[in-house]
Design a protein around this motif. Structure first.
Motif, PDB file in Angstrom:
ATOM      1  N   SER A  63       8.130   0.778  20.881  1.00 22.98           N
ATOM      2  CA  SER A  63       7.387   1.652  19.973  1.00 22.98           C
ATOM      3  C   SER A  63       5.882   1.401  20.010  1.00 22.98           C
ATOM      4  O   SER A  63       5.165   1.829  19.108  1.00 22.98           O
ATOM      5  CB  SER A  63       7.930   1.499  18.552  1.00 22.98           C
ATOM      6  OG  SER A  63       7.867   0.147  18.145  1.00 22.98           O
ATOM      7  N   ASN A  64       5.401   0.727  21.045  1.00 20.59           N
ATOM      8  CA  ASN A  64       3.953   0.534  21.165  1.00 20.59           C
ATOM      9  C   ASN A  64       3.235   1.892  21.142  1.00 20.59           C
ATOM     10  O   ASN A  64       3.678   2.852  21.782  1.00 20.59           O
ATOM     11  CB  ASN A  64       3.622  -0.202  22.465  1.00 20.59           C
ATOM     12  CG  ASN A  64       2.125  -0.476  22.583  1.00 20.59           C
ATOM     13  OD1 ASN A  64       1.351   0.422  22.900  1.00 20.59           O
ATOM     14  ND2 ASN A  64       1.718  -1.691  22.293  1.00 20.59           N
ATOM     15  N   LEU A  65       2.124   1.958  20.423  1.00 25.50           N
ATOM     16  CA  LEU A  65       1.423   3.232  20.256  1.00 25.50           C
ATOM     17  C   LEU A  65       1.003   3.841  21.595  1.00 25.50           C
ATOM     18  O   LEU A  65       1.018   5.062  21.754  1.00 25.50           O
ATOM     19  CB  LEU A  65       0.184   3.059  19.367  1.00 25.50           C
ATOM     20  CG  LEU A  65       0.395   2.646  17.903  1.00 25.50           C
ATOM     21  CD1 LEU A  65      -0.919   2.763  17.132  1.00 25.50           C
ATOM     22  CD2 LEU A  65       1.490   3.429  17.209  1.00 25.50           C
ATOM     23  N   ALA A  66       0.629   3.004  22.545  1.00 30.88           N
ATOM     24  CA  ALA A  66       0.202   3.542  23.843  1.00 30.88           C
ATOM     25  C   ALA A  66       1.370   4.206  24.566  1.00 30.88           C
ATOM     26  O   ALA A  66       1.205   5.253  25.206  1.00 30.88           O
ATOM     27  CB  ALA A  66      -0.396   2.428  24.708  1.00 30.88           C
ATOM     28  N   LEU A  68       3.967   5.595  23.054  1.00 30.09           N
ATOM     29  CA  LEU A  68       4.226   6.839  22.336  1.00 30.09           C
ATOM     30  C   LEU A  68       3.198   7.898  22.727  1.00 30.09           C
ATOM     31  O   LEU A  68       3.537   9.072  22.935  1.00 30.09           O
ATOM     32  CB  LEU A  68       4.164   6.611  20.816  1.00 30.09           C
ATOM     33  CG  LEU A  68       5.092   5.541  20.244  1.00 30.09           C
ATOM     34  CD1 LEU A  68       4.985   5.508  18.721  1.00 30.09           C
ATOM     35  CD2 LEU A  68       6.532   5.767  20.677  1.00 30.09           C
ATOM     36  N   ASP A  69       1.953   7.486  22.832  1.00 30.02           N
ATOM     37  CA  ASP A  69       0.894   8.454  23.116  1.00 30.02           C
ATOM     38  C   ASP A  69       1.011   9.048  24.512  1.00 30.02           C
ATOM     39  O   ASP A  69       0.811  10.244  24.715  1.00 30.02           O
ATOM     40  CB  ASP A  69      -0.470   7.784  22.920  1.00 30.02           C
ATOM     41  CG  ASP A  69      -1.589   8.794  23.029  1.00 30.02           C
ATOM     42  OD1 ASP A  69      -1.531   9.821  22.326  1.00 30.02           O
ATOM     43  OD2 ASP A  69      -2.502   8.581  23.854  1.00 30.02           O
ATOM     44  N   VAL A  70       1.356   8.196  25.480  1.00 29.75           N
ATOM     45  CA  VAL A  70       1.562   8.688  26.852  1.00 29.75           C
ATOM     46  C   VAL A  70       2.652   9.759  26.852  1.00 29.75           C
ATOM     47  O   VAL A  70       2.524  10.817  27.490  1.00 29.75           O
ATOM     48  CB  VAL A  70       1.925   7.490  27.764  1.00 29.75           C
ATOM     49  CG1 VAL A  70       2.694   7.935  28.989  1.00 29.75           C
ATOM     50  CG2 VAL A  70       0.665   6.712  28.156  1.00 29.75           C
ATOM     51  N   LEU A  71       3.723   9.511  26.108  1.00 32.25           N
ATOM     52  CA  LEU A  71       4.836  10.471  26.076  1.00 32.25           C
ATOM     53  C   LEU A  71       4.474  11.707  25.257  1.00 32.25           C
ATOM     54  O   LEU A  71       4.837  12.829  25.628  1.00 32.25           O
ATOM     55  CB  LEU A  71       6.093   9.782  25.536  1.00 32.25           C
ATOM     56  CG  LEU A  71       6.671   8.741  26.504  1.00 32.25           C
ATOM     57  CD1 LEU A  71       7.690   7.852  25.823  1.00 32.25           C
ATOM     58  CD2 LEU A  71       7.300   9.437  27.712  1.00 32.25           C
ATOM     59  N   ARG A  72       3.766  11.519  24.164  1.00 35.42           N
ATOM     60  CA  ARG A  72       3.329  12.665  23.345  1.00 35.42           C
ATOM     61  C   ARG A  72       2.501  13.628  24.185  1.00 35.42           C
ATOM     62  O   ARG A  72       2.672  14.845  24.122  1.00 35.42           O
ATOM     63  CB  ARG A  72       2.493  12.164  22.160  1.00 35.42           C
ATOM     64  CG  ARG A  72       1.934  13.276  21.272  1.00 35.42           C
ATOM     65  CD  ARG A  72       0.831  12.795  20.347  1.00 35.42           C
ATOM     66  NE  ARG A  72      -0.338  12.296  21.060  1.00 35.42           N
ATOM     67  CZ  ARG A  72      -1.284  13.065  21.609  1.00 35.42           C
ATOM     68  NH1 ARG A  72      -1.212  14.361  21.513  1.00 35.42           N
ATOM     69  NH2 ARG A  72      -2.311  12.513  22.236  1.00 35.42           N
ATOM     70  N   VAL A  92      -0.249   8.303  16.252  1.00 27.27           N
ATOM     71  CA  VAL A  92      -0.769   8.744  17.552  1.00 27.27           C
ATOM     72  C   VAL A  92      -0.923  10.270  17.602  1.00 27.27           C
ATOM     73  O   VAL A  92      -1.099  10.852  18.677  1.00 27.27           O
ATOM     74  CB  VAL A  92       0.101   8.275  18.751  1.00 27.27           C
ATOM     75  CG1 VAL A  92       0.091   6.760  18.849  1.00 27.27           C
ATOM     76  CG2 VAL A  92       1.530   8.810  18.680  1.00 27.27           C
ATOM     77  N   GLY A  93      -0.829  10.907  16.446  1.00 21.68           N
ATOM     78  CA  GLY A  93      -1.017  12.358  16.415  1.00 21.68           C
ATOM     79  C   GLY A  93       0.212  13.126  16.868  1.00 21.68           C
ATOM     80  O   GLY A  93       0.103  14.298  17.246  1.00 21.68           O
ATOM     81  N   GLY A  94       1.369  12.492  16.816  1.00 26.63           N
ATOM     82  CA  GLY A  94       2.609  13.190  17.170  1.00 26.63           C
ATOM     83  C   GLY A  94       2.959  14.233  16.119  1.00 26.63           C
ATOM     84  O   GLY A  94       2.626  14.081  14.949  1.00 26.63           O
ATOM     85  N   GLU A  95       3.631  15.305  16.574  1.00 28.19           N
ATOM     86  CA  GLU A  95       3.988  16.372  15.643  1.00 28.19           C
ATOM     87  C   GLU A  95       5.315  16.042  14.969  1.00 28.19           C
ATOM     88  O   GLU A  95       6.308  15.792  15.651  1.00 28.19           O
ATOM     89  CB  GLU A  95       4.168  17.693  16.400  1.00 28.19           C
ATOM     90  CG  GLU A  95       2.923  18.205  17.076  1.00 28.19           C
ATOM     91  CD  GLU A  95       3.287  19.246  18.140  1.00 28.19           C
ATOM     92  OE1 GLU A  95       3.966  20.224  17.795  1.00 28.19           O
ATOM     93  OE2 GLU A  95       2.901  19.044  19.301  1.00 28.19           O
ATOM     94  N   ALA A  96       5.309  16.129  13.639  1.00 34.06           N
ATOM     95  CA  ALA A  96       6.550  15.892  12.900  1.00 34.06           C
ATOM     96  C   ALA A  96       7.622  16.896  13.309  1.00 34.06           C
ATOM     97  O   ALA A  96       8.814  16.593  13.285  1.00 34.06           O
ATOM     98  CB  ALA A  96       6.283  15.975  11.398  1.00 34.06           C
ATOM     99  N   SER A  97       7.190  18.087  13.723  1.00 34.91           N
ATOM    100  CA  SER A  97       8.155  19.124  14.089  1.00 34.91           C
ATOM    101  C   SER A  97       8.922  18.780  15.371  1.00 34.91           C
ATOM    102  O   SER A  97       9.819  19.509  15.770  1.00 34.91           O
ATOM    103  CB  SER A  97       7.432  20.456  14.289  1.00 34.91           C
ATOM    104  OG  SER A  97       6.492  20.324  15.341  1.00 34.91           O
TER     105      SER A  97
END
Ligand SMILES: *Cc1c(COP(=O)(O)O)cnc(C)c1O
Length: 416
Positions: A63-66, A68-72, A92-97
């Motif tokens: 769950s490292n933010l980096a 998550l962000d790469v995948l987002r 990381v600015g991921g969409e809840a939707s």
């Protein structure tokens, strides 16, 4: 895709030598390859082309933010199992939707927060959870999107600790009760029934049980349609295995194509929740040999990583490949048990490994991208290692090594 290569004796992840990582960041250290993470995600995504779909990374694997962000940035959704994981996605600015909320024990506070952010769906595991979700949604004046996690009662053929789809297991709603619980969900005023899900286990090496689970779940989709309960999505969970040693993991593309064949023309969005298969082989745990103990019946290489940083061998008897990170100069290999400094006899990272090592040498413990840092602890007051992500020729520190003082900064002694 492997981004781990050896050039003139030196192990490299993408364009960076691991010895260089150790020099810059110290050991122990988790090192991840951005390219490997992206390639694994893209393979899943591309395999589902032709039907509406969303690959939701099961972020408990790493769950490292980096990460998550790469995948987002590639458009991934996220499968979460706690309010803490939702906070990471939002950070990381991921969409809840694009967030699915899985797990057998969601608290009132977790449900309320997830509702307030408008997540994509709650993967509900029991009647009582349905009632709790309905009540909290009612208080908020919203309709909660619901999928039921059905236990299809198929044997994933994996380790009992990571098998989740059989009848005697704490996870999911029994297949035989699914229709009845759906009827109940459809009647609750503050719920909107949108999908169905299952997740039968982890490190699954044959897709037959997954496809059997899909067929059983599709049977329920049809039965529900007859009752006027039309579902919009089907979520087949994660669980695809990776190669740690000599396993032959399923071909993702072929697996995805077979799933697509079965759902095509049904007006169902297909969701998957892979975790390990996205990150597992995208990371290594880099460690240094502290001592060689040669005066016993077995020979031990004592390294500076331990079960605190990689618990899978101690917990599941899991096997991780361990290789020299530097040039061995053709020195002969000897057999060692690779062990850590933690005061437990189970603190073994690998048994009977043939290695050419001296104190001070670096070892790379492979396949440490999933369930390594994520399951780490501070046992023995060991600070968690730093995490580094390689992007081409560049190494980025994506989590600093914990300072020791941070390990007890929340603690207080009693008043005098
Ligand atoms: C753990 C988990 C996953 C991911 O499992 P992997 O084996 O890492 O792919 C997916 N869905 C749910 C509900 C899980 O609990």
């Amino acid at each position: 895709m492997t981004t781990l290569t050896r050039a003139s004796g030196e192990l490299r992840l993408e364009g960076v030598a691991l010895s260089e990582i150790a020099r810059r960041f110290g050991t122990p250290c988790y090192v991840y390859s951005r390219a490997a993470i992206e390639a694994a995600y893209r393979e899943f995504d591309a395999s589902l082309a032709g039907v509406e779909h969303l690959v939701c990374y099961a972020m408990k694997a790493n769950s490292n933010l980096a990460v998550l962000d790469v995948l987002r940035r590639l458009g991934a959704g996220f499968d979460i199992v706690s309010g803490g994981e939702l906070a990471r996605v939002l950070a990381v600015g991921g969409e809840a939707s694009k967030v699915l909320f899985s797990g057998v024990g969601k608290s009132e506070a977790e449900i309320d927060t997830a509702l307030s952010h408008g997540i994509r769906c709650f993967n509900v595991e029991s009647d009582q959870e349905l009632e709790r979700l309905d009540a909290i949604a009612g208080r908020r004046g919203v309709k909660a999107p619901v999928s039921l996690r059905v236990n299809p009662d198929v044997d994933a053929g994996t380790h009992p600790y990571i098998s989740t789809g059989m009848a005697g297991n704490k996870f999911g709603i029994p297949h035989a009760r699914a229709i009845e619980v759906y009827r109940k969900a459809a009647k609750l005023p503050n719920l909107r029934v949108t999908g169905i899900d299952c997740h039968i286990g982890s490190q699954i090496l044959e897709t037959a049980p997954l496809e059997e689970a899909l067929d059983r779940v599709l049977g329920l989709v049809d039965a529900l349609a007859h009752e006027g309960i039309a579902l919009e999505h089907l979520d087949l969970g994660g669980g695809i295995g990776i190669r740690y040693r000599d396993e032959a993991p399923p071909d993702i593309h072929a697996y995805g194509r077979r799933l697509v064949e079965r759902v095509r023309g049904r007006n169902l969005e297909l969701l998957l929740e892979p975790g390990r298969a996205i990150v597992g082989n995208a990371g290594v745990l880099l460690t240094k040999v502290e001592y060689l103990k040669l005066d016993k019946a077995r020979h031990f290489a004592v390294v500076d990583a331990s079960m605190s940083e990689l618990i899978r061998p101690a917990l599941y008897d899991a096997w991780h490949e361990i290789v020299e990170a530097g040039d061995t100069g053709g020195r002969p290999r000897e057999t060692y048990d690779v062990v850590g400094p933690v005061c437990e006899s189970s603190d073994v990272l690998g048994r009977d490994r043939a290695l050419a090592v001296r104190p001070g040498d670096l070892l790379a413990i492979l396949s440490a991208g999933a369930y390594a840092m994520a399951m780490s602890s501070n046992y023995n007051t060991r600070p968690r290692p730093c995490e580094v992500m390689i992007d081409g020729e560049t190494a980025h520190e994506v989590r600093a090594r914990e300072p020791i003082s941070a390990l007890f900064s929340a603690e207080r002694t009693l008043p005098r």
